[in-house]
Write a protein that holds these residues in place. Structure first.
Motif, mmCIF file in Angstrom:
data_model
loop_
_atom_site.group_PDB
_atom_site.id
_atom_site.type_symbol
_atom_site.label_atom_id
_atom_site.label_comp_id
_atom_site.label_asym_id
_atom_site.label_seq_id
_atom_site.Cartn_x
_atom_site.Cartn_y
_atom_site.Cartn_z
ATOM 1 N N GLY A 147 -2.335 -2.468 -9.103
ATOM 2 C CA GLY A 147 -1.970 -3.341 -10.347
ATOM 3 C C GLY A 147 -0.456 -4.018 -9.965
ATOM 4 O O GLY A 147 -0.140 -3.818 -8.687
ATOM 5 N N SER A 148 0.001 -4.857 -10.963
ATOM 6 C CA SER A 148 1.496 -5.481 -10.549
ATOM 7 C C SER A 148 2.526 -4.539 -10.696
ATOM 8 O O SER A 148 2.221 -3.261 -10.804
ATOM 9 C CB SER A 148 1.644 -6.430 -11.948
ATOM 10 O OG SER A 148 1.814 -5.376 -13.089
ATOM 11 N N VAL A 149 3.526 -4.711 -10.120
ATOM 12 C CA VAL A 149 4.722 -3.850 -9.993
ATOM 13 C C VAL A 149 5.068 -3.269 -10.970
ATOM 14 O O VAL A 149 5.332 -2.067 -11.147
ATOM 15 C CB VAL A 149 5.942 -4.575 -9.148
ATOM 16 C CG1 VAL A 149 7.181 -3.743 -9.387
ATOM 17 C CG2 VAL A 149 5.514 -5.051 -7.872
ATOM 18 N N ASP A 150 5.093 -4.094 -12.288
ATOM 19 C CA ASP A 150 5.441 -3.563 -13.601
ATOM 20 C C ASP A 150 4.560 -2.433 -14.064
ATOM 21 O O ASP A 150 4.954 -1.562 -14.496
ATOM 22 C CB ASP A 150 5.472 -4.587 -14.521
ATOM 23 C CG ASP A 150 6.775 -5.533 -14.547
ATOM 24 O OD1 ASP A 150 7.942 -5.055 -14.178
ATOM 25 O OD2 ASP A 150 6.623 -6.897 -14.621
ATOM 26 N N LYS A 151 3.291 -2.634 -13.978
ATOM 27 C CA LYS A 151 2.120 -1.925 -14.344
ATOM 28 C C LYS A 151 2.179 -0.568 -13.731
ATOM 29 O O LYS A 151 2.320 0.482 -14.469
ATOM 30 C CB LYS A 151 0.801 -2.492 -14.025
ATOM 31 C CG LYS A 151 -0.198 -1.476 -14.502
ATOM 32 C CD LYS A 151 -1.695 -2.116 -14.240
ATOM 33 C CE LYS A 151 -2.871 -0.943 -14.182
ATOM 34 N NZ LYS A 151 -4.011 -1.514 -13.925
ATOM 35 N N ASP A 163 2.848 -8.945 -4.879
ATOM 36 C CA ASP A 163 2.159 -9.261 -5.962
ATOM 37 C C ASP A 163 1.355 -8.252 -6.466
ATOM 38 O O ASP A 163 1.215 -8.282 -7.662
ATOM 39 C CB ASP A 163 1.317 -10.508 -5.355
ATOM 40 C CG ASP A 163 2.278 -11.616 -4.843
ATOM 41 O OD1 ASP A 163 2.882 -12.306 -5.337
ATOM 42 O OD2 ASP A 163 1.697 -12.018 -3.765
ATOM 43 N N ARG A 164 1.079 -7.332 -5.570
ATOM 44 C CA ARG A 164 0.076 -6.306 -6.381
ATOM 45 C C ARG A 164 0.539 -4.887 -5.315
ATOM 46 O O ARG A 164 0.728 -4.937 -4.069
ATOM 47 C CB ARG A 164 -1.480 -6.543 -6.126
ATOM 48 C CG ARG A 164 -2.276 -5.479 -6.916
ATOM 49 C CD ARG A 164 -3.753 -6.495 -6.994
ATOM 50 N NE ARG A 164 -4.113 -6.986 -5.877
ATOM 51 C CZ ARG A 164 -5.043 -6.378 -5.051
ATOM 52 N NH1 ARG A 164 -5.279 -5.043 -5.068
ATOM 53 N NH2 ARG A 164 -5.384 -7.038 -3.822
ATOM 54 N N VAL A 165 0.202 -3.922 -6.093
ATOM 55 C CA VAL A 165 0.477 -2.682 -5.445
ATOM 56 C C VAL A 165 -0.770 -1.733 -5.510
ATOM 57 O O VAL A 165 -1.407 -1.710 -6.866
ATOM 58 C CB VAL A 165 1.642 -1.841 -5.979
ATOM 59 C CG1 VAL A 165 1.903 -0.404 -5.540
ATOM 60 C CG2 VAL A 165 3.101 -2.664 -6.365
ATOM 61 N N HIS A 200 4.487 2.299 -15.820
ATOM 62 C CA HIS A 200 3.416 2.954 -16.704
ATOM 63 C C HIS A 200 2.815 3.893 -16.082
ATOM 64 O O HIS A 200 2.117 4.855 -16.662
ATOM 65 C CB HIS A 200 2.404 1.950 -17.255
ATOM 66 C CG HIS A 200 3.011 0.725 -17.988
ATOM 67 N ND1 HIS A 200 3.270 1.030 -19.515
ATOM 68 C CD2 HIS A 200 3.327 -0.587 -17.994
ATOM 69 C CE1 HIS A 200 3.705 -0.136 -19.884
ATOM 70 N NE2 HIS A 200 3.753 -0.965 -19.082
ATOM 71 N N HIS A 201 2.925 4.027 -14.793
ATOM 72 C CA HIS A 201 2.351 5.347 -14.026
ATOM 73 C C HIS A 201 3.274 5.880 -13.094
ATOM 74 O O HIS A 201 3.091 6.638 -12.093
ATOM 75 C CB HIS A 201 1.272 4.791 -13.152
ATOM 76 C CG HIS A 201 0.020 4.214 -13.821
ATOM 77 N ND1 HIS A 201 -0.977 4.721 -14.345
ATOM 78 C CD2 HIS A 201 -0.278 2.758 -14.094
ATOM 79 C CE1 HIS A 201 -1.830 4.031 -14.973
ATOM 80 N NE2 HIS A 201 -1.342 2.513 -14.847
ATOM 81 N N LEU A 260 0.915 -1.222 0.056
ATOM 82 C CA LEU A 260 -0.234 -0.057 0.138
ATOM 83 C C LEU A 260 0.805 1.229 -0.069
ATOM 84 O O LEU A 260 1.697 1.403 1.043
ATOM 85 C CB LEU A 260 -0.844 0.189 1.219
ATOM 86 C CG LEU A 260 -1.874 0.976 1.454
ATOM 87 C CD1 LEU A 260 -3.050 1.098 0.277
ATOM 88 C CD2 LEU A 260 -2.640 1.166 2.737
ATOM 89 N N LEU A 261 0.948 2.240 -1.056
ATOM 90 C CA LEU A 261 1.539 3.362 -1.025
ATOM 91 C C LEU A 261 0.657 4.549 -1.106
ATOM 92 O O LEU A 261 -0.603 4.413 -1.231
ATOM 93 C CB LEU A 261 2.387 3.200 -2.489
ATOM 94 C CG LEU A 261 3.788 2.174 -2.481
ATOM 95 C CD1 LEU A 261 4.334 2.344 -4.031
ATOM 96 C CD2 LEU A 261 4.674 2.609 -1.638
ATOM 97 N N GLY A 262 1.474 5.810 -0.961
ATOM 98 C CA GLY A 262 0.761 6.777 -1.209
ATOM 99 C C GLY A 262 1.421 8.028 -0.391
ATOM 100 O O GLY A 262 2.555 7.481 0.177
ATOM 101 N N PRO A 263 1.286 9.544 -0.729
ATOM 102 C CA PRO A 263 1.936 10.337 -0.047
ATOM 103 C C PRO A 263 1.586 10.369 1.450
ATOM 104 O O PRO A 263 0.535 9.796 2.057
ATOM 105 C CB PRO A 263 1.418 11.500 -0.761
ATOM 106 C CG PRO A 263 0.093 11.175 -1.142
ATOM 107 C CD PRO A 263 0.117 9.712 -1.422
ATOM 108 N N SER A 264 2.416 11.145 2.174
ATOM 109 C CA SER A 264 2.109 11.293 3.657
ATOM 110 C C SER A 264 0.995 11.896 3.752
ATOM 111 O O SER A 264 0.412 12.770 3.314
ATOM 112 C CB SER A 264 3.568 11.931 4.152
ATOM 113 O OG SER A 264 3.328 12.318 5.422
#
Length: 530
Positions: free
Chosen positions: A230-234, A215-217, A238-239, A42-46
């Motif tokens: 999506g996947s790490v690659d996606k 496996d997924r972000v 791409h983003h 799970l990612l995102g800005p502070s």
């Protein structure tokens, strides 16, 4: 007859969270799932609500953390509210962000056994489980009776990891688990909680040790809504540009690619350094993209001569240290967990006089690992006012550090990244201190926050301050430090120009550190002595 698939380990539908007295939701509405056997980052800005999601998952929010929650939230097919947070502990293990606030045991063995004691495990099975968890977390056998208070921040994080492993949950939830860990320990943690077949939801900004096990972000926008998944690659290939624009941590290759794009060097979508290297323009000097600007070191400000350094009321952990800080220069202090980095920082700042040898120079300020240690009033605005700053200067500082919206919020209710930014503002927005030492200043910070810290450090150096920064982030150290000292086994293992030390993988690996992600590209830089 076919078996029904297992229910999702975690699922949210229309999840929204609003804290008391807030004018807007802190999160959502948000939909997400964590399938059984899936490892999700799970990612995102502070401040976007990442920790809020984790606290809501086991019902800690709103049962222990006041807030209004709407939408549906389930664990293993059951509504979260059907059990108390304590009852979910038999299936969900939670590794919290602030280890100082979560360790409750007097000794290491007490801490690792705590969850099992609460579940009434028989003593003989408990002892075996504690021993196994400590072995998996690579904690020394003679640590069973060691007092928690004598450990470094990274060592405490490893004890918390052992306690999580002993708990044995079907789902592991981890909030910034690698923030205080050296790379070797961070890889160990990833092996333990992100092994194939494990189910995990993890929030982290230090992505290096994790990505090959994800496996997924799932990425949250600043609003607390879903930005991309999506996947790490996606997500990163791409983003990547979108994530960088939102101030969200990405792999180093994504950030470097964006800098090259902005400088007029088109690079195809990618996120690995080895892929980036193949697309670099021939002869391009990467020094402006990877290294800090050349500096002219000023006079010596602080010097340790044959100093023996010890924490307050503790034994000597560093012996015969000779080291200096110069005006206009940033020194990086690196080393494995427990090497004595924070002790050296306190000695350099004059807060812990050496047990032997000499310290020469004026007193300095130290930014502690725990930012809450800096707060004494009821709002960021009031904290800055204590420095004697004029109202317009306070407003500018709040804006510079991304705290304008939280200006009148109690400091203890801020996110960890916001707390750290406030603590750094309190030390850097005044010219009182000729010497500044920052202990893990980027822990818990998003990309934008870390970039602001880096720019602030370079500006302070240019203004004539003497600075040192403790960090496990080799890419951050490469971008901001002029020189680096590596501590190990009670002394200085290596010292020199940052690009030289951080490019020497043999030296770094020998003490459990890792080179920067961009290390394979350092031969494309023009090295400038400082």
């Amino acid at each position: 007859m076919t078996c029904a698939p297992p229910p999702d380990a975690a699922a949210a539908r229309g999840l929204s969270i609003r804290y008391p007295y807030a004018q807007a939701d802190a999160l959502g509405p948000l939909d997400f799932t964590v399938e059984t056997g899936e490892r999700v980052l799970l990612l995102g800005p502070s401040g976007c609500g990442k920790s809020t999601v984790l606290h809501a998952l086991t019902g800690l929010l709103p049962s222990a953390i006041p807030a209004t929650r709407t939408g549906r939230l389930q664990l293993f097919g059951a509504d979260v509210d059907t059990r108390s947070p304590a009852e979910w502990a038999d299936r969900v293990a939670f590794l919290f962000q602030d280890v100082e606030q979560t360790l409750v045991g007097f000794t290491v063995a007490d801490e690792v056994a705590f969850a099992l004691e609460n579940r009434a495990h028989p003593p003989h099975t408990m002892a075996a489980a504690v021993a196994e968890a400590m072995t998996r977390a690579r904690l020394p056998e003679n640590w069973h009776a060691r007092r928690i208070a004598t450990l470094s921040g990274g060592q405490k994080q490893l004890v918390a990891l052992a306690a999580t492993l002993a708990q044995g949950g079907d789902l592991v939830i981890a909030d910034e688990p690698t923030a205080s860990l050296a790379p070797h320990a961070a890889h160990l943690l990833a092996e333990c909680i992100l092994a194939p077949g494990r189910t995990a939801l993890i929030v982290d900004h230090r992505l290096g040790p994790l990505l090959d096990r994800i496996d997924r972000v799932v990425v949250l926008a600043p609003s607390g809504r879903l930005l991309v998944e999506g996947s790490v690659d996606k997500v990163f290939a791409h983003h990547g540009a979108t994530l960088v624009a939102e101030g969200i941590w990405t792999p180093a290759a994504v950030r470097l690619r964006q800098k090259l794009q902005d400088a007029g060097h088109p690079i195809p979508p990618l996120w690995r350094v080895e892929d980036l290297a193949a697309h670099l323009p021939p002869g391009l000097d990467l020094a402006p993209f990877l290294l800090p600007p050349p500096c002219t070191p000023g006079p010596e400000v602080v010097r340790l001569e044959h100093a023996d350094c010890a924490p307050p009321f503790g034994p000597v952990v560093l012996r015969d240290i000779s080291l200096s800080l110069h005006a206009g220069q940033v020194l990086g202090i690196m080393g494995p967990n427990g090497a004595g980095k924070s002790t050296l920082a306190a000695c350099l700042a004059g807060l812990a006089p050496p047990k032997a040898g000499l310290r020469q120079g004026p007193p300095g300020a130290l930014a502690f690992q725990n930012p809450e240690a800096h707060f004494s009033t009821d709002s960021p605005r009031a904290e800055l006012a204590l420095l004697g700053l004029a109202p317009d200067r306070i407003a500018r500082a709040l804006g510079d550090w991304g705290l304008s919206a939280q200006a009148d919020q109690h400091p203890f209710t801020l996110s960890m990244g916001q707390k750290r930014r406030l603590a750094l503002a309190l030390l850097t927005e005044t010219d009182r201190w000729p010497v500044l030492i920052l202990d893990e200043p980027t822990a818990g910070l998003d990309l934008r926050g870390a970039a602001h810290v880096a720019a602030c450090l370079r500006a302070l150096a240019q203004a004539g301050r003497a600075l040192a920064v403790i960090t496990h982030d080799a890419d951050f150290a490469l971008s901001v430090c002029d020189r680096v000292v590596v501590l190990a086994e009670g002394g200085i293992a290596a010292e020199g120009r940052a690009s030289t030390i951080l490019g020497d993988s043999a030296v770094l690996h020998s003490v459990g550190l890792a080179p920067p992600e961009v290390a394979p590209l350092l031969h494309r830089t023009t090295l400038v002595r400082c």
